[in-house]
Scaffold this active site. Structure first.
Site: not given
Lengths: 500, 519
Positions: A101, A67, A70, A201
């Site tokens: 991550r 999503c 994220a 992003h």
């Protein structure tokens, strides 16, 4: 081993087309129609891969996507190490993404650095009912008291924030004023926005533009003297140290890296980036937005590069050098020459063990195309690839520079499709994520996680390529794959023993 | 150049090379705007003080490093415990990617789950169409025997009504009318993953027992003497459930494990991917209503489910993640009392062996101080075991524990002389624990993988027991329940104690006189 190597391109294309037709049969008619647009066989010479992308995932199909939260907290903002990133909303989002991550950094965690910590407003029912703005304001106060060396705060919105009408921008402004203009960045990355990580992003990039760039005082004394060779690394998250094994090459060729976005990055680096002479962009998908913005606003050119595998690294070093004078161009040649013996040794050792092996990929960001060259350096062939959250410009780059004629292309692949494709194509290796890893290993197919590097890495740069080659050999030629069938059943598949 | 083709250096060696160290040092001083190292050091020391602890414990709004997850994770954990069942989470799709990753990282297994992929338009108009399309797709693609629906916070905030939506989806032909689609509302802003476990299990039992959302007659209970067993949310579910089955079989008890996910989280690698494996059959789930009694291994995972079952006429008994001798005794005696079956001879022997092992080793554990954190029941079970060993569970912290839990813990401490200086911390997080470990140090810390940050910062050695454990492999295959499970926990604790003694006595000519061969 693989079926593909014994077939002609025409046969492969026919086989892949038939495969697509077969998997589509499982869907109800409406879904089959929609999914058909995301699956195709690449035709050489075409400008893209012939698939639709960046569209909504279909309910109930087991998409691999995440999503917007994220994409913002998990990818872009999370690695900025000297800022505190609040997962604003219920506890889960921050919990599941906590330190998952592998964005490496140097710093004293909990004191001046905060990447591997989980700060959350842990929303309760009353916060949903009465709103969370007051709680947020208090959280910022508590952060200031308990973590006084933080350089800034971001607010990473989870789904409820946008639904209950909280005004996190107002809270951020008030608190920023109260703390002498402290950088406090509200990010509207609620998980329901957009169709995947991708919008996250973009939103995160825009937040840098609006809440950092636009607030930098142009009159302020520069923290360092500029040089003609200042560059910024954009879109490298330093997974397993990727940005470090990239930075070292840029510096060895004579450039000076003034900022890393965002792996092992800091607020000061973000703020200083407009001073760069060139932005070098690795993950185009997640950070093209801010690169374009800096080009428009500050006149900084940007250049995409690929640091996977010696062929692409050399090509990229020369491309980056072309923006500079002879000193840097010579520097690039010097770096390429310096690492040539290492690359020769790595290829001499691993290529014979990997020659002709086939790979299927399904990853996010830049990897579905960027790693193809590295596999080819090892004599391997990528026979299928797809993007979790790519856009058409990703598929254009893939078609024009990377994939071979007949490659199977699958956008936003569903669990069902991916299993069927792998089952039929029988590649020697699948590269995808944690959710896919054990599915394929159960099937007896060697697998590498290509998001986290399966807890290895770095894979970028020359130093990283040695690790990449070793890891691919280790996966494919592990003796365990000979043992998946009990000896009293079918004969095991033949494979080499791993080198180390 | 440090990298080498003959001996490839991994990240932990590569970046220690001088080129990289120099590069990183330059990056820091030139570009990172770092704080003065003396200031960093001052704050680092200050954060260890009682003064800092006081400020830290005065926090009212901020949560730092919590030890809990959200409801739908527990719902997914329950759903995969039923035969051929696919969990379907109604709401944003990113959540499902997170649950699947989280479970896969712990169990090193596939984790199958679908989402209704709601986006902005669904936020405005509601997610009914997502439910209609989603159920149809899931049903056709993955051919589950049952689809168990739960919700993300997005669907809860906009108020989607699962009962009505599923009904409508059935009317629209997404799945057959008689197809099993149990559901549970699992808002992430209430409780934690253990609450989600509770809600989801209750939802499934309610579905089968109370008339499948008004589409079938309610079942009439005809007692059959069987025992239902509920494990609760449990990172050791694979080892534990298998151990419990062994115990039931040794005692000749007829049983039904509800939400038995021990096989789906432990499938073989033999060339076939099993999306579904094992699990409580749907028939058994329905017939579980006829059982004589239901046992919950974790009270706080079944706060709603157990009363629901009790209301259907069962005798119910709840435990708090029993670990060790007395807790297992109580569990077995309860089983024996309910079923009228004697405790098996073999189990009596296992008990004697655990007591034997504890007697052999207790000198090394006696008087040691421990900090424990985790889910409320796990904390209780481990603390009780430590007290049996003569150890002191000094700090017991549960982010998802409430006041009632804390009172129960205090009761446990009061029951043993070793509990004298022990305290329970409900609703606190691991940043609170950090202050506790600095200001009131203990010898060992018990917790999940995230405890490694506390181990690094405070120097308290970590014994990994809990969920999730991401950075050690395969522990979930070994039980911690039953006498055998107690043995596993004992050995895990002892191994760490002995490793620490060896680590602290191995400097030649300085400390190695205590580097003993026999311990």
């Amino acid at each position: 081993m693989s079926l593909a190597t014994t077939e002609s391109v025409a046969e492969i294309k026919a086989r892949n087309k038939q495969l697509i037709d077969e998997v589509l049969k499982v869907y109800p008619e409406k879904t089959a129609k929609r999914r058909a647009k995301h699956l195709n066989v690449h035709e050489a010479g075409k400008s893209d891969c012939g698939v639709k992308s960046n569209l909504k995932s279909i309910p109930g199909v087991m998409t691999i996507r995440g999503c917007a939260y994220a994409g913002s907290k998990g990818v872009v903002w999370g690695p900025i190490k000297d800022m505190i990133h609040i997962s604003h909303g219920p506890v889960g989002c921050g919990q599941y993404s906590w330190a998952a991550r592998r964005n490496y950094y140097i710093g004293t965690t909990g004191i001046d650095t905060f990447v591997t910590m989980q700060f959350t407003s842990d929303f309760q029912e009353k916060d949903i009912v009465f709103g969370g703005d007051k709680k947020l304001a208090k959280i910022i106060d508590e952060i200031q008291e308990l973590f006084p060396l933080n350089h800034g705060i971001t607010i990473q919105s989870e789904c409820p924030i946008g639904l209950i009408g909280d005004d996190i921008e107002a809270v951020s402004k008030v608190k920023s004023k109260e703390y002498d203009g402290k950088t406090i960045v509200p990010v509207r990355c609620e998980g329901f926005r957009g169709v995947s990580q991708s919008l996250g992003h973009h939103i995160a990039n825009d937040a840098v533009r609006d809440w950092i760039f636009d607030k930098v005082n142009p009159e302020a004394k520069p923290a360092f003297e500029s040089t003609p060779y200042d560059v910024a690394i954009i879109g490298d998250y330093n997974i397993g140290g990727d940005a470090w094994s990239s930075r070292i090459l840029l510096e060895e060729m004579g450039l000076r890296v003034i900022a890393q976005w965002s792996g092992d990055g800091s607020l000061a680096e973000l703020e200083a980036t407009p001073k760069a002479k060139l932005n070098v962009l690795h993950c185009y998908r997640s950070m093209n937005y801010i690169s374009r913005h800096m080009e428009e606003k500050f006149g900084i050119p940007w250049c995409e590069y690929n640091f996977f595998g010696p062929s692409k690294i050399a090509e990229s070093l020369r491309k980056i050098a072309s923006f500079f004078d002879d000193k840097i161009k010579e520097g690039a040649e010097r770096v390429i020459a310096k690492y040539q013996p290492l690359m020769d040794a790595v290829i001499a050792k691993y290529r014979p063990r990997l020659e002709g092996k086939t790979v299927m990929l399904f990853v996010g960001g830049l990897r579905p195309r960027h790693v193809i060259g590295a596999y080819e350096d090892l004599g391997m062939e990528v026979v299928g690839t797809g993007y979790e959250f790519g856009h058409n410009d990703d598929y254009q780059r893939t078609a024009q520079h990377y994939v071979k004629d007949g490659t199977l292309i699958y956008d936003d692949v569903t669990g069902y499709e991916f299993e069927r494709f792998v089952e039929k194509i029988q590649p020697d290796l699948v590269g995808s994520g944690i959710k896919e890893k054990y599915v394929f290993q159960k099937m007896g197919v060697p697998f590498r996680q290509m998001h986290s590097w399966d807890y290895s890495g770095p894979y970028h740069g020359y130093d990283g390529f040695a690790i990449f080659a070793r890891d691919m050999d280790m996966a494919i030629n592990s003796p365990i794959w000979k043992k998946t069938k009990a000896p009293w059943k079918d004969a095991p598949r033949p494979s080499l023993m791993a080198a180390e | 150049m440090t990298q080498n083709a003959e001996h490839v250096l991994d990240h932990f060696e590569l970046f220690r090379g001088p080129e990289y160290q120099q590069m990183l040092a330059n990056k820091k001083t030139l570009f990172e705007n770092p704080h003065d190292p003396a200031e960093v050091e001052r704050i680092r020391e200050w954060a260890k003080t009682p003064e800092y602890r006081e400020k830290n414990f005065a926090r009212e709004a901020l949560t730092v490093n919590p030890a809990k997850a959200c409801q739908p994770l527990g719902a997914v954990f329950v759903a995969v415990g039923f035969e051929g069942t696919l969990p379907f989470v109604h709401g944003s799709q990113g959540c499902v990617a997170y649950y699947r990753s989280h479970l896969s990282r712990h169990f090193k297994e596939p984790s199958s789950c679908v989402s209704s992929s709601m986006t902005e338009d669904a936020a405005v108009f509601g997610g009914l169409n997502n439910m209609i399309d989603g159920l149809a797709n899931t049903y056709n693609m993955y051919k589950p025997k049952m689809i168990a629906v739960s919700t993300t916070c997005m669907a809860e905030v906009i108020g989607d009504d699962l009962n009505a939506f599923i009904k409508t989806a059935k009317e629209k032909g997404s799945v057959p009318a008689e197809y099993d689609v149990p559901f549970a509302h699992t808002p992430a802003f209430v409780g934690s993953h253990v609450t989600g476990y509770d809600n989801a299990l209750k939802g499934i039992l309610e579905h089968f027992w109370d008339g499948k959302a008004g589409t079938a007659p309610k079942l009439e209970r005809k007692e059959n003497g069987k025992v239902n067993f509920i494990g609760g949310f449990d990172g050791y579910t694979v080892g534990n459930i298998r151990e419990i089955k062994r115990i039931f079989e040794l005692m000749g008890i007829e049983y039904t494990i509800l939400a038995d996910n021990s096989d789906v989280f432990d499938t073989p690698t033999d060339g076939e991917f099993r999306m579904y494996d094992g699990g409580t059959t749907l028939e058994d789930a329905a017939n579980a209503i006829h059982a004589k009694a239901t046992i919950s291994m974790q009270q706080y995972c079944t706060e709603k489910t157990l009363p629901f079952i009790e209301n259907h006429g069962h005798e119910v008994a709840a435990f708090n993640h029993p670990v060790g001798v007395s807790a297992t005794d109580e569990f077995l005696m309860t089983l024996s009392r309910i079923t009228g079956k004697p405790i098996a001879k073999a189990l009596e022997q296992e008990r004697g062996r655990l007591v034997d092992a504890m007697a052999d080793s207790s000198a090394h554990i006696h008087g040691k101080k421990f900090a424990i954190y985790g889910d409320p029941d796990l904390c209780y079970g481990l603390a009780a075991f430590l007290l049996e060993l003569g150890a002191e569970p000094t700090h017991v912290l549960s982010t998802n524990g409430n006041k009632a839990w804390a009172e129960k813990m205090e009761g446990l401490f009061a029951s043993s002389p070793f509990g004298k200086n022990c305290h329970a911390y409900p609703g606190k997080d691991l940043w609170h624990m950090r202050s506790l470990l600095f200001t009131e140090p203990v010898d060992f810390l018990i917790g999940n993988t995230y405890g490694k940050y506390l181990e690094r910062d405070t120097g308290t050695p970590l014994i990994r027991i809990g969920f999730p454990v991401f950075d050690r492999h395969h522990h979930h295959r070994y039980p911690v329940w039953g006498y055998q499970g107690g043995m596993n926990v004992l050995v895990k604790i002892l191994d760490k104690i002995f490793d620490e003694i060896d680590k602290n006595t191995n400097v030649p000519a300085k400390t190695d006189y205590s580097f003993d061969i026999i311990r």
